[in-house]
Design a protein around this motif. Structure first.
Motif, short mmCIF file in Angstrom:
data_model
loop_
_atom_site.label_atom_id
_atom_site.label_comp_id
_atom_site.label_asym_id
_atom_site.label_seq_id
_atom_site.Cartn_x
_atom_site.Cartn_y
_atom_site.Cartn_z
N ALA A 38 22.16 16.32 0.72
CA ALA A 38 23.30 16.69 -0.11
C ALA A 38 24.57 15.93 0.26
O ALA A 38 25.39 15.63 -0.61
N TYR A 39 24.71 15.61 1.54
CA TYR A 39 25.99 15.04 1.98
C TYR A 39 25.91 13.60 2.48
O TYR A 39 26.95 12.95 2.61
N ALA A 40 24.72 13.12 2.78
CA ALA A 40 24.60 11.74 3.27
C ALA A 40 24.50 10.77 2.09
O ALA A 40 23.78 11.03 1.12
N GLY A 41 25.21 9.67 2.20
CA GLY A 41 25.16 8.67 1.14
C GLY A 41 24.14 7.58 1.41
O GLY A 41 23.75 6.85 0.50
N ASN A 42 23.72 7.47 2.66
CA ASN A 42 22.72 6.46 3.01
C ASN A 42 21.99 6.90 4.27
O ASN A 42 22.28 7.96 4.84
N LYS A 43 21.07 6.05 4.71
CA LYS A 43 20.22 6.40 5.85
C LYS A 43 21.02 6.55 7.14
O LYS A 43 20.75 7.45 7.95
N VAL A 44 22.01 5.69 7.33
CA VAL A 44 22.84 5.76 8.54
C VAL A 44 23.61 7.08 8.59
O VAL A 44 23.65 7.75 9.62
N GLU A 45 24.20 7.44 7.46
CA GLU A 45 24.91 8.72 7.40
C GLU A 45 23.94 9.89 7.60
O GLU A 45 24.30 10.90 8.20
#
Length: 232
Positions: free
Chosen positions: A154-161
């Motif tokens: 829900a809150y991560a925009g990519n794999k790193v996040e």
């Protein structure tokens, strides 16, 4: 259903083609082996550890949650990786559709995680819980893991996040130890955490404590899913 299975197989290939994700999946197996073979030897050499047997259920809760959490975490990272590469957009317009995509990336891995959690806990429990209790704990632990995975999605925009948010999402598990370390009524300050009620159930074997876990987790999953669904 065939489309879902094909998509799930692609999901499995994505996991085992990534060294980090493969390692994540193996962590619960390593932990279970330690519980099964190493922990008894440690207790044998240090008998005073038996005095802390009251806290053995914490170890079992940790094992129960570790398997579904790691699988759901790996699943979330795969979804985020596919989102980065826009693969999910192409998949969702195929006959598989958005629903089938989510089934193959979330529902099937979750069901698999519940089964593996039950099997590992059945053979490697250090507190000697019954098979029925093991089954219930495995299901509840899997539900908690879905909450953690949905926080990432829900809150991560990519794999790193997503990897960074994994530390935050793991906080939903902190309630597992609260009833063991805080025995008076102050513990209910943490009653808003779904995992708190899982520990309460294990300690008291009161089936009513299952309901708050399901309702709180279900509410969080619903809110988080709506946020995630708006992104894809």
């Amino acid at each position: 259903m065939n489309q879902n299975i094909i998509s799930f197989k692609m999901f499995i290939r994505n996991i085992f083609s990534d060294g980090m994700l493969s390692a994540i999946i193996c962590i619960p197996l390593i932990l279970a082996a330690i519980y099964r073979f190493v922990f008894p030897l440690i207790v044998q050499h240090y008998p005073m550890l038996k005095d802390f047997s009251l806290y053995y259920p914490i170890l079992d809760l940790f094992l129960a949650i570790m398997c579904p959490y790691m699988i759901c975490f790996a699943s979330a990272l795969v979804v985020l990786d596919e989102t980065d590469m826009k693969i999910n957009r192409y998949i969702t317009i195929t006959p598989l559709g958005k629903k089938g995509y989510l089934i193959s990336r979330l529902l099937i891995p979750v069901l698999f995680a519940a089964i593996v959690s039950f099997v590992l806990l059945s053979f490697c429990s250090v507190s000697g819980m019954s098979l029925w209790t093991t089954f219930i704990i495995s299901i509840l632990a899997t539900i908690l893991s879905v909450v953690a995975a949905m926080i990432i999605l829900a809150y991560a925009g990519n794999k790193v996040e997503g990897m960074a948010l994994a530390k935050v999402s793991a906080l939903v598990m902190v309630g597992l130890i609260i009833p063991f370390v805080i025995t008076d009524s102050i513990q209910y300050v943490f009653s808003f955490i779904p995992s708190f009620w899982v520990a309460k159930f294990l300690i008291s074997n009161n089936y009513w404590f299952i309901l708050p876990t399901i309702f709180l987790s279900g509410g969080l999953i619903y809110l988080l899913y709506n946020r995630y669904n708006a992104k894809i």
